[in-house]
Write an enzyme that holds these catalytic residues in place. Sequence first.
Site, PDB file in Angstrom:
ATOM      1  N   GLU A  45       0.825  -1.167  -0.065  1.00 49.96           N
ATOM      2  CA  GLU A  45       0.188  -0.026  -0.140  1.00 49.96           C
ATOM      3  C   GLU A  45       0.909   1.263  -0.074  1.00 49.96           C
ATOM      4  OE1 GLU A  45      -2.875   0.026   3.098  1.00 49.96           O
ATOM      5  OE2 GLU A  45      -3.879   1.917   2.328  1.00 49.96           O
ATOM      6  N   ASN A 192     -12.433  -1.245  -1.197  1.00 49.73           N
ATOM      7  CA  ASN A 192     -11.660  -1.896   0.258  1.00 49.73           C
ATOM      8  C   ASN A 192     -12.306  -1.578   1.396  1.00 49.73           C
ATOM      9  OD1 ASN A 192      -9.243  -2.926   1.670  1.00 49.73           O
ATOM     10  ND2 ASN A 192      -9.310  -0.710   2.402  1.00 49.73           N
ATOM     11  N   GLU A 193     -12.523  -2.293   2.295  1.00 46.80           N
ATOM     12  CA  GLU A 193     -12.950  -1.861   3.566  1.00 46.80           C
ATOM     13  C   GLU A 193     -14.448  -1.077   3.308  1.00 46.80           C
ATOM     14  OE1 GLU A 193     -10.037  -1.413   6.747  1.00 46.80           O
ATOM     15  OE2 GLU A 193      -9.565  -3.569   6.572  1.00 46.80           O
ATOM     16  N   TYR A 259      -7.180  -9.166  11.415  1.00 41.79           N
ATOM     17  CA  TYR A 259      -5.812  -8.850  12.063  1.00 41.79           C
ATOM     18  C   TYR A 259      -5.496  -9.556  13.410  1.00 41.79           C
ATOM     19  CZ  TYR A 259      -4.554  -5.508   8.350  1.00 41.79           C
ATOM     20  OH  TYR A 259      -4.043  -4.878   7.102  1.00 41.79           O
ATOM     21  N   GLU A 316      -6.087  -9.248   3.775  1.00 44.38           N
ATOM     22  CA  GLU A 316      -5.387  -8.404   4.906  1.00 44.38           C
ATOM     23  C   GLU A 316      -5.362  -9.318   5.861  1.00 44.38           C
ATOM     24  OE1 GLU A 316      -6.039  -4.178   5.427  1.00 44.38           O
ATOM     25  OE2 GLU A 316      -6.465  -3.919   3.331  1.00 44.38           O
ATOM     26  N   GLN A 365       2.263  -6.180   5.491  1.00 42.93           N
ATOM     27  CA  GLN A 365       2.430  -5.905   4.365  1.00 42.93           C
ATOM     28  C   GLN A 365       3.793  -6.019   3.852  1.00 42.93           C
ATOM     29  OE1 GLN A 365       1.000  -1.843   3.107  1.00 42.93           O
ATOM     30  NE2 GLN A 365      -0.987  -2.062   3.945  1.00 42.93           N
TER      31      GLN A 365
END
Length: 514
Positions: A45, A192-193, A259, A316, A365
């Site tokens: 990103e 995204n999201e 996460y 992610e 990432q």
Amino acid sequence: MKSLRFTLLGLLIPFISNAQNATQLNIKPADKQIISKHIYGHFAEHLGRCIYDGFWVDENSTIPNKGRIRLDIVEALKKIKIPNLRWPGGCFADEYHWRDGIGLRSQRPKMVNTNWGGVTEDNSFGTHEFLELCEMLKTEPYIAGNVGSGTVEEMAKWVEYLNFDGVSPMATLRKQNGREKPWKVSFWGVGNESWGCGGNMTAQYYCDLYRRYATYARNYEGAPLKRIASGANAEDYNWTETCMKNIGTRMWGLTLHYYTLPTGNWKDKGSATAFDETQYFNTMKNCLRMDEIVAKHSAIMDKYDPSKKVALIVDEWGIWTNVEPGTNPGFLYQQNSLRDALIAATTLNIFNNHSDRVKMANLAQTINVLQALILTEKDKMLLTPTYHVFDLFQVHQDAKYLPIDFVSPDYVSGDKKIPALNVSASQDASGAIHISLVNLDPKNKIKLNTSLNGLSWKSITGQIITSKNVTDVNSFTDPNKVSISKFNGAKKEGSNLSVELPAQSVVVLELKQS
Ligand code: AHR
């Protein structure tokens, strides 16, 4: 006579108790299921030092580079065969306007990266640079389009620019910018999201938008898109249900973000390097939740799509800690310890074991951000413990999945327990069997007795990642503290395999036909 009997018993006891203590693993022959190589994907990103000061160097940099792309990083990533790379975000994707990142660099407009530190983005790394990077890495691009603040027309034209091989305004513009042939990008994220930084939408509103944006993101000849809908955050099962009901097989994949937070608290996530056993235990417990979360989203998908046409894409994942002290809080720079390696290996085992539905995943990432593979400091770079896991696990890419049965011993901490052992296995095109084993217990080894139920093999080799402390990291002064070494703890016993798995370790075994 009496003493001889005791002596014999004394000699036998260790063998009897070894057999009793050993955990029994049953590995079964392959069916049709393949572990998609795309499970081993990555994410870059425009965030902190991932692109700028990571992949991309200054114009006058003395660091070896090709067209400003850093060559030592390209070499390292090629070695682990990264199958795809997601870009430009993350949250950044929904504020990114692709036309700002093409044409003469000196004329590209600058913007504020509002999500990540409020820094100025000069757009010097844009579409052409990203796709050049993918070509150097021999990896497939996965581009996330802007739904949050972009228009349907903007997304449609980006796809035309990338993929159309005829005469059209966007194809002409691409050619003027130096690229004759289309890139034929296939993986296409529609936002995204969208439940958060991507527009704070409701699930139903997003589904309606998806249908509209996805309609005009066209399939050009020879370049059909794999359209990927922006999916749920962690346990938001309603989001998945709504997307499956309203989008269904109009999407190739539906994403999921989860996460691992050491403390479970977003305000104070915990340190990447200074943690005690209780926090280590809690982190691993949170990491293992991925299994349940994936299983529950998959069950919802099964209801609407029993033939598993729509992929679950965990684009992610990884551990998210507090940033390293003294670094920009908006840059998400964190160190990477043996704990991170155990998280990476456990999560990849979970994905392998769900590879009937999970067809793609992206660690967050690649460089200098969150659970990175690589850290850089000016001209230096180091490979993190997480990188070494991806190195060992690449053997599973596109291999046949081998199901496994076992009951894990417990890792007990205080009055709590979690499974100490996780495993996955596969068989590659040459017939070699690979078994990846993780022991999360920081104090106790695990003995394993493994039946291979008719799978034939003759020789065995193994590699291990471990270190004295779970807090051990690779630093610029000691870059190889946590790395891969030879593992000698596996033996062939008849047709069975016996293994002694050290505490806090990741082991990958290779069983060969010759
Ligand atoms: O990976 C960092 C950020 O986490 C991404 O930009 C966003 O999608 C997620 O919230």
